[in-house]
Enzyme design. Structure first.
Site, PDB file in Angstrom:
ATOM      1  N   ARG A   1      42.684  27.663  94.971  1.00  0.00           N
ATOM      2  CA  ARG A   1      41.841  28.195  93.896  1.00  0.00           C
ATOM      3  C   ARG A   1      40.369  28.195  94.272  1.00  0.00           C
ATOM      4  O   ARG A   1      39.634  29.133  93.971  1.00  0.00           O
ATOM      5  CB  ARG A   1      42.064  27.401  92.619  1.00  0.00           C
TER       6      ARG A   1
ATOM      7  N   ARG B   1      41.115  15.409  86.413  1.00  0.00           N
ATOM      8  CA  ARG B   1      41.768  16.249  85.405  1.00  0.00           C
ATOM      9  C   ARG B   1      43.278  16.300  85.636  1.00  0.00           C
ATOM     10  O   ARG B   1      44.062  16.284  84.697  1.00  0.00           O
ATOM     11  CB  ARG B   1      41.172  17.657  85.441  1.00  0.00           C
TER      12      ARG B   1
ATOM     13  N   LYS C   1      33.263  24.842  83.172  1.00  0.00           N
ATOM     14  CA  LYS C   1      33.166  26.106  82.438  1.00  0.00           C
ATOM     15  C   LYS C   1      33.794  26.019  81.057  1.00  0.00           C
ATOM     16  O   LYS C   1      33.227  26.454  80.079  1.00  0.00           O
ATOM     17  CB  LYS C   1      33.952  27.223  83.163  1.00  0.00           C
TER      18      LYS C   1
ATOM     19  N   ARG D   1      37.348  38.081  87.640  1.00  0.00           N
ATOM     20  CA  ARG D   1      37.462  37.196  88.800  1.00  0.00           C
ATOM     21  C   ARG D   1      37.513  37.962  90.116  1.00  0.00           C
ATOM     22  O   ARG D   1      37.529  37.347  91.184  1.00  0.00           O
ATOM     23  CB  ARG D   1      38.752  36.408  88.673  1.00  0.00           C
TER      24      ARG D   1
ATOM     25  N   ARG E   1      48.173  19.481  84.729  1.00  0.00           N
ATOM     26  CA  ARG E   1      48.351  20.927  84.885  1.00  0.00           C
ATOM     27  C   ARG E   1      49.169  21.214  86.135  1.00  0.00           C
ATOM     28  O   ARG E   1      48.961  20.615  87.179  1.00  0.00           O
ATOM     29  CB  ARG E   1      46.978  21.600  85.039  1.00  0.00           C
TER      30      ARG E   1
HETATM   31  P1  AMP Z   1      41.714  28.889  84.995  1.00  0.00           P
HETATM   32  O1  AMP Z   1      42.158  28.018  83.888  1.00  0.00           O
HETATM   33  O2  AMP Z   1      40.625  29.839  84.599  1.00  0.00           O
HETATM   34  O3  AMP Z   1      41.376  28.101  86.224  1.00  0.00           O
HETATM   35  O4  AMP Z   1      42.954  29.829  85.392  1.00  0.00           O
HETATM   36  C1  AMP Z   1      44.156  29.271  85.855  1.00  0.00           C
HETATM   37  C2  AMP Z   1      44.918  30.308  86.647  1.00  0.00           C
HETATM   38  O5  AMP Z   1      45.229  31.432  85.809  1.00  0.00           O
HETATM   39  C3  AMP Z   1      44.178  30.900  87.837  1.00  0.00           C
HETATM   40  O6  AMP Z   1      44.260  30.092  89.003  1.00  0.00           O
HETATM   41  C4  AMP Z   1      44.904  32.230  88.014  1.00  0.00           C
HETATM   42  O7  AMP Z   1      46.164  32.063  88.632  1.00  0.00           O
HETATM   43  C5  AMP Z   1      45.156  32.636  86.557  1.00  0.00           C
HETATM   44  N1  AMP Z   1      44.027  33.437  86.040  1.00  0.00           N
HETATM   45  C6  AMP Z   1      43.126  33.083  85.096  1.00  0.00           C
HETATM   46  N2  AMP Z   1      42.220  34.044  84.896  1.00  0.00           N
HETATM   47  C7  AMP Z   1      42.549  35.051  85.741  1.00  0.00           C
HETATM   48  C8  AMP Z   1      41.988  36.321  86.036  1.00  0.00           C
HETATM   49  N3  AMP Z   1      40.875  36.762  85.426  1.00  0.00           N
HETATM   50  N4  AMP Z   1      42.606  37.093  86.968  1.00  0.00           N
HETATM   51  C9  AMP Z   1      43.705  36.670  87.592  1.00  0.00           C
HETATM   52  N5  AMP Z   1      44.270  35.476  87.399  1.00  0.00           N
HETATM   53  C10 AMP Z   1      43.705  34.666  86.473  1.00  0.00           C
END
Ligand code: AMP
Length: 195
Positions: free
Chosen positions: A147, A130, A16, A91, A136
């Site tokens: 996740r 990654r 993404k 989400r 990370r």
């Molecule tokens: P990502 O990089 O999009 O995978 O986001 C990493 C982490 O940030 C996720 O596993 C959540 O803990 C938090 N996060 C990101 N976007 C959201 C969202 N829209 N709502 C809630 N938590 C989020």
């Protein structure tokens, strides 16, 4: 294109972020990633970072009221006036509703929702790679599994809502990066010229 407001959705590891960057460059709209905003705050030790970190490190969602506020603030910034691509938001069902209300308040509407997908083993392999490169904090096996589960139970069902609104553009997330981008752009241009 005068304005374009897009969401990009899909499980972790599907690419993404990469595709969002490429679409951002192609259409000249900012790429807004809630995950990136949280990670930036985490790294800089802000109050938001400290709060979000409690959830992120476990692979859980940060509470909606925190996330919704961040997105609304970001969408009001000048560079987002004529479009954006939102990556990682909404989400869950509450966030879909919150975004609808935000856009209504701003007199804006969504143009399309791009969704990428790939088989679970491909996603796990990519996330493992990654983790080795980026380090990370949430790329450990327990958080990765959490996740993917969060995506399946809370986020994937949202695609149906957008499909019923005629906004969904589904693309296979496996293949060459540039081919995937080209397919997304072709489908998006088709959808937007019909609307
Ligand atoms: P990502 O990089 O999009 O995978 O986001 C990493 C982490 O940030 C996720 O596993 C959540 O803990 C938090 N996060 C990101 N976007 C959201 C969202 N829209 N709502 C809630 N938590 C989020």
């Amino acid at each position: 294109m005068t304005s374009l407001r897009l969401l990009i959705m899909g499980p972790q590891g599907v690419g993404k972020g990469t595709q969002a960057e490429r679409l951002s460059a192609h259409y000249g709209i900012p790429h807004i990633s809630t995950g990136d905003i949280f990670r930036y705050n985490l790294k800089n030790g802000t109050a938001l970072g400290k709060e979000a970190g409690r959830y992120i490190n476990k692979g859980e969602l940060v509470p909606d009221e925190v996330t919704d506020r961040i997105v609304e603030d970001r969408l009001h910034q000048d560079d987002a006036a004529s479009g954006w691509i939102l990556d990682g938001y909404p989400r869950d069902a509450e966030q879909v509703e919150a975004l609808d209300k935000m856009l209504e308040r701003m007199g804006q509407r969504l143009d399309a929702v791009v969704t990428l997908d790939a088989a679970q083993d491909v996603l796990l392999e990519r996330m493992k790679k990654r983790a080795a490169i980026e380090g990370r904090a949430d790329d450990n096996p327990t958080a990765i599994a959490a996740r993917l589960k969060t995506y399946d139970t809370q986020t994937k069902p949202l695609l149906k809502k957008y499909q019923s609104r005629g906004l969904l553009v589904s693309v296979n997330g496996v293949g060459k990066i540039e081919d995937i981008t080209a397919t997304i752009i072709e489908k998006l241009d088709q959808l937007c010229s019909n609307n």
